[in-house]
Design a protein around this motif. Structure first.
Motif, PDB file in Angstrom:
ATOM      1  N   GLU A  63       0.815  -1.210   0.000  1.00 47.68           N
ATOM      2  CA  GLU A  63       0.000   0.000   0.000  1.00 47.68           C
ATOM      3  C   GLU A  63       0.853   1.266   0.000  1.00 47.68           C
ATOM      4  O   GLU A  63       0.306   2.379   0.029  1.00 47.68           O
ATOM      5  N   GLY A  64       2.168   1.110  -0.035  1.00 48.35           N
ATOM      6  CA  GLY A  64       3.062   2.265   0.001  1.00 48.35           C
ATOM      7  C   GLY A  64       2.970   3.133  -1.240  1.00 48.35           C
ATOM      8  O   GLY A  64       2.354   2.764  -2.247  1.00 48.35           O
ATOM      9  N   LYS A  65       3.599   4.297  -1.191  1.00 53.02           N
ATOM     10  CA  LYS A  65       3.558   5.245  -2.295  1.00 53.02           C
ATOM     11  C   LYS A  65       4.248   4.698  -3.531  1.00 53.02           C
ATOM     12  O   LYS A  65       3.784   4.901  -4.654  1.00 53.02           O
ATOM     13  N   ASP A  66       5.352   4.025  -3.358  1.00 49.47           N
ATOM     14  CA  ASP A  66       6.099   3.430  -4.473  1.00 49.47           C
ATOM     15  C   ASP A  66       6.392   1.981  -4.105  1.00 49.47           C
ATOM     16  O   ASP A  66       7.536   1.611  -3.834  1.00 49.47           O
ATOM     17  N   PRO A  67       5.367   1.140  -4.075  1.00 50.98           N
ATOM     18  CA  PRO A  67       5.496  -0.219  -3.538  1.00 50.98           C
ATOM     19  C   PRO A  67       6.435  -1.122  -4.336  1.00 50.98           C
ATOM     20  O   PRO A  67       6.515  -1.031  -5.563  1.00 50.98           O
ATOM     21  N   ARG A  68       7.123  -1.974  -3.602  1.00 51.08           N
ATOM     22  CA  ARG A  68       8.003  -2.955  -4.246  1.00 51.08           C
ATOM     23  C   ARG A  68       7.287  -4.279  -4.488  1.00 51.08           C
ATOM     24  O   ARG A  68       7.836  -5.167  -5.144  1.00 51.08           O
ATOM     25  N   ILE A  69       6.082  -4.414  -3.961  1.00 50.35           N
ATOM     26  CA  ILE A  69       5.296  -5.627  -4.174  1.00 50.35           C
ATOM     27  C   ILE A  69       3.851  -5.256  -4.477  1.00 50.35           C
ATOM     28  O   ILE A  69       3.397  -4.155  -4.161  1.00 50.35           O
ATOM     29  N   GLU A  70       3.140  -6.197  -5.102  1.00 53.43           N
ATOM     30  CA  GLU A  70       1.713  -6.040  -5.368  1.00 53.43           C
ATOM     31  C   GLU A  70       1.012  -7.338  -5.002  1.00 53.43           C
ATOM     32  O   GLU A  70       1.629  -8.403  -5.007  1.00 53.43           O
ATOM     33  N   GLY A  71      -0.288  -7.244  -4.719  1.00 58.96           N
ATOM     34  CA  GLY A  71      -1.047  -8.451  -4.461  1.00 58.96           C
ATOM     35  C   GLY A  71      -2.036  -8.306  -3.340  1.00 58.96           C
ATOM     36  O   GLY A  71      -2.450  -7.192  -2.978  1.00 58.96           O
ATOM     37  N   SER A  72      -2.426  -9.432  -2.773  1.00 56.17           N
ATOM     38  CA  SER A  72      -3.368  -9.443  -1.660  1.00 56.17           C
ATOM     39  C   SER A  72      -3.097 -10.662  -0.805  1.00 56.17           C
ATOM     40  O   SER A  72      -2.463 -11.624  -1.251  1.00 56.17           O
ATOM     41  N   ILE A  73      -3.593 -10.625   0.418  1.00 62.96           N
ATOM     42  CA  ILE A  73      -3.378 -11.731   1.345  1.00 62.96           C
ATOM     43  C   ILE A  73      -3.972 -13.018   0.808  1.00 62.96           C
ATOM     44  O   ILE A  73      -3.395 -14.097   0.922  1.00 62.96           O
ATOM     45  N   GLN A  74      -5.126 -12.914   0.172  1.00 59.43           N
ATOM     46  CA  GLN A  74      -5.804 -14.111  -0.311  1.00 59.43           C
ATOM     47  C   GLN A  74      -5.204 -14.646  -1.601  1.00 59.43           C
ATOM     48  O   GLN A  74      -5.015 -15.864  -1.755  1.00 59.43           O
ATOM     49  N   LYS A  75      -4.884 -13.761  -2.542  1.00 57.34           N
ATOM     50  CA  LYS A  75      -4.435 -14.194  -3.870  1.00 57.34           C
ATOM     51  C   LYS A  75      -2.931 -14.396  -3.994  1.00 57.34           C
ATOM     52  O   LYS A  75      -2.467 -15.122  -4.865  1.00 57.34           O
ATOM     53  N   GLY A  76      -2.148 -13.755  -3.120  1.00 57.91           N
ATOM     54  CA  GLY A  76      -0.701 -13.882  -3.206  1.00 57.91           C
ATOM     55  C   GLY A  76      -0.027 -12.585  -3.611  1.00 57.91           C
ATOM     56  O   GLY A  76      -0.693 -11.571  -3.836  1.00 57.91           O
TER      57      GLY A  76
END
Length: 203
Positions: A63-76
């Motif tokens: 959720e950061g301004k310039d995130p190093r990761i993407e996704g969700s807890i459920q999907k990965g």
């Protein structure tokens, strides 16, 4: 180099191949714990993985301004281009692990696209005025709730149903957001056009 919890979460995903595919939250938790038991282990039993700590860290990085990761807890989760850049600038952290950037198949590309869309949906909800008020225990208006779903008083009923259902599905897996949605959807659907405009539309 002293690693933060967020750094460790990014490194864990990289070690598992998160630059090329989506990594399950549980797998990321085990990898993060292996890197830093102090940060991601139980206080009394450090040999046990603190899944909640990993989930929180992944979510905050995503959720950061310039995130190093993407996704969700459920999907990965998977690395963003920014995450890949950070890893490539700190390759010594990977040890014997190599990093593969290109997706290995059409399926992995599709999964990455899905997690990008889910991450954007979650972020949209969290930065909304309605969600902020809800987290503070305050009431939000139907108009504020409708704004979360990008609908207004003139949106056709079928589009309202589609948009609310679509955003609800994209944001599944985050307990606080799911609880918020149970209140936000009915409120958003209460929004109606002014009586005068409705009569004009029926003429």
């Amino acid at each position: 180099m002293r690693l933060t919890k967020k750094d460790v979460s990014v490194l864990a995903l990289a070690k598992l191949g998160g630059a090329a595919t989506v990594i399950a939250t549980e797998d990321a938790a085990i990898a993060a714990h292996a890197i830093d038991r102090g940060a991601f282990g139980w206080k009394k039993y450090p040999e046990r993985v603190d899944l909640d700590a990993v989930r929180t860290t992944l979510r905050h990085e995503g959720e950061g301004k310039d995130p190093r990761i993407e996704g969700s807890i459920q999907k990965g989760w998977h690395l963003t281009p920014r995450g890949v850049e950070w890893i490539e600038a700190n390759l010594e952290l990977l040890g014997d692990t190599t990093i593969t950037v290109a997706p290995t198949s059409a399926a992995s590309q599709r999964r990455r696209a899905e997690t990008r869309e889910e991450g954007a949906a979650v972020n949209r909800i969290r930065i909304s005025e309605a969600f902020r008020l809800w987290t503070e225990g305050k009431k939000f208006t139907p108009r504020q709730a409708a704004g979360v779903f990008r609908i207004d008083e003139y949106t056709p009923a079928k589009d309202r149903t589609r948009k609310t259902a679509q955003l609800q599905e994209l944001s599944r897996g985050d307990e606080d957001i799911e609880a918020f949605m149970k209140e936000a959807i009915p409120s958003a659907l209460e929004l109606r056009a002014p009586v005068g405009r409705l009569q004009e539309g029926n003429q």
